[in-house]
Scaffold this motif. Structure first.
Motif, mmCIF file in Angstrom:
data_model
loop_
_atom_site.group_PDB
_atom_site.id
_atom_site.type_symbol
_atom_site.label_atom_id
_atom_site.label_comp_id
_atom_site.label_asym_id
_atom_site.label_seq_id
_atom_site.Cartn_x
_atom_site.Cartn_y
_atom_site.Cartn_z
ATOM 1 N N THR A 17 0.836 -1.203 0.000
ATOM 2 C CA THR A 17 0.000 0.000 0.000
ATOM 3 C C THR A 17 0.867 1.247 0.000
ATOM 4 O OG1 THR A 17 -1.664 -1.225 1.282
ATOM 5 C CG2 THR A 17 -1.903 1.163 1.163
ATOM 6 N N ARG A 20 2.733 1.574 -3.460
ATOM 7 C CA ARG A 20 1.839 1.994 -4.537
ATOM 8 C C ARG A 20 1.478 3.467 -4.407
ATOM 9 N NH1 ARG A 20 -3.337 -1.579 -5.360
ATOM 10 N NH2 ARG A 20 -1.813 -2.913 -6.404
ATOM 11 N N ARG A 23 4.471 5.558 -5.405
ATOM 12 C CA ARG A 23 4.692 5.541 -6.853
ATOM 13 C C ARG A 23 3.705 6.439 -7.573
ATOM 14 N NH1 ARG A 23 4.895 -0.620 -8.751
ATOM 15 N NH2 ARG A 23 4.428 0.448 -10.705
ATOM 16 N N ARG A 24 2.513 6.576 -7.015
ATOM 17 C CA ARG A 24 1.483 7.400 -7.659
ATOM 18 C C ARG A 24 1.570 8.862 -7.262
ATOM 19 N NH1 ARG A 24 -3.792 3.309 -7.115
ATOM 20 N NH2 ARG A 24 -3.040 1.764 -8.620
ATOM 21 N N ILE A 187 -1.616 -6.196 -4.174
ATOM 22 C CA ILE A 187 -0.467 -5.306 -4.384
ATOM 23 C C ILE A 187 0.635 -6.025 -5.183
ATOM 24 C CG2 ILE A 187 -0.959 -3.796 -2.435
ATOM 25 C CD1 ILE A 187 1.704 -6.502 -2.148
ATOM 26 N N ASP A 189 1.658 -5.687 -8.117
ATOM 27 C CA ASP A 189 2.529 -4.817 -8.905
ATOM 28 C C ASP A 189 3.643 -4.184 -8.061
ATOM 29 O OD1 ASP A 189 0.478 -3.392 -7.571
ATOM 30 O OD2 ASP A 189 0.770 -1.646 -8.866
ATOM 31 N N CYS A 190 3.490 -4.225 -6.744
ATOM 32 C CA CYS A 190 4.499 -3.658 -5.840
ATOM 33 C C CYS A 190 5.132 -4.731 -4.953
ATOM 34 C CB CYS A 190 3.874 -2.575 -4.962
ATOM 35 S SG CYS A 190 3.290 -1.127 -5.861
ATOM 36 N N ALA A 244 -7.324 3.547 -1.872
ATOM 37 C CA ALA A 244 -6.879 3.097 -3.195
ATOM 38 C C ALA A 244 -8.057 3.115 -4.162
ATOM 39 C CB ALA A 244 -6.299 1.699 -3.098
#
Length: 244
Positions: A17, A20, A23-24, A187, A189-190, A244
């Motif tokens: 969490t 992500r 990164r955003r 999660i 992708d992370c 999210a």
């Protein structure tokens, strides 16, 4: 703002969490309630925070881990320190950083750890107090966080893990009914960032029975445990704020 009891909790329970959101481009801050600056585990925390993409250095409240007095030499145990003192300290950070979301453990500390339970109580109290102008006005203008998110473990995950755990395992053996989970984040992708952040906590990996139990899990239940981060949600204002 993530409020965790110990170094390594931020990575193990919310690493995906955090990574992500970072990164955003989100403004992510981390409060760690125990261990002091200059200790080995503080250094490991800095490495983990870097892996998760935190732009701001973790805030250390500097209390002693309830089970490790040397975590903050000369400091009071986190669960024994004056509660009003702790609320005041956290309110100061909330008013300075003005987070819309506060993340901490559920009311049982996920598996009954007293420091986790205390962090839940502290975060809830500070979320309310920060919005009251008459409460320590010298700490800055009042600020109302929009939502609280409580880290929890779904019963389905516990059920999947249980056959692979020894009877005396230190890993959690309770969970929240799946229908009560408000947010379950995949999660994947992370996941690499999360795993590398966990591995940065070398001291805890070598010391902790829970970490050893986790490391001994077969790949599939281990991936299930790592890949999903689950939360209960409590809105403090109408509509709240989405994590999210």
């Amino acid at each position: 703002m993530f409020v965790h009891a110990h170094p390594d909790d931020e990575s193990l329970w919310t690493g995906g969490t955090i990574a992500r959101a970072s990164r955003r481009g989100g403004e992510v801050s981390l409060v760690t309630c125990t261990w002091d600056r200059g200790t080995t585990r503080h250094g490991e925390l800095l490495d983990a925070a870097d892996e998760l993409g935190l732009a701001r250095e973790p805030i250390m409240l500097g209390y002693a881990d309830s089970f490790v007095p040397e975590s903050a030499p000369g400091a009071t145990s986190f669960v024994l320190a004056p509660f009003d003192e702790q609320v005041t300290a956290l309110v100061a950070h909330i008013r300075e950083l003005r987070p819309h979301i506060l993340v901490t453990y559920d009311a049982f500390g996920m598996y009954g750890h007293p420091d986790h339970i205390h962090a839940n109580r502290l975060t809830c109290a500070a979320a309310d107090a920060a919005a009251i102008g008459a409460y320590h006005p010298e700490l800055g203008d009042p600020w109302q966080p929009s939502s609280l998110y409580f880290i929890t473990i779904p019963e389905a995950t516990v059920t999947a893990l249980r056959p692979h755990l020894k009877e005396d395992s230190h890993l959690p053996l309770t969970g929240t009914p799946n229908e009560r989970i408000d947010l379950a984040l995949d999660i994947g992708d992370c996941l690499g960032h999360k795993i590398r952040a966990i591995l940065a906590h070398k001291t805890e990996i070598s010391r902790s029975a829970s970490m050893k139990d986790f490391g001994a899990l077969p790949r599939d239940p281990q991936q299930l445990f790592l890949r999903w981060e689950s939360y209960l949600r409590r809105d403090l204002v109408p509509g709240g704020a989405d994590l999210a």
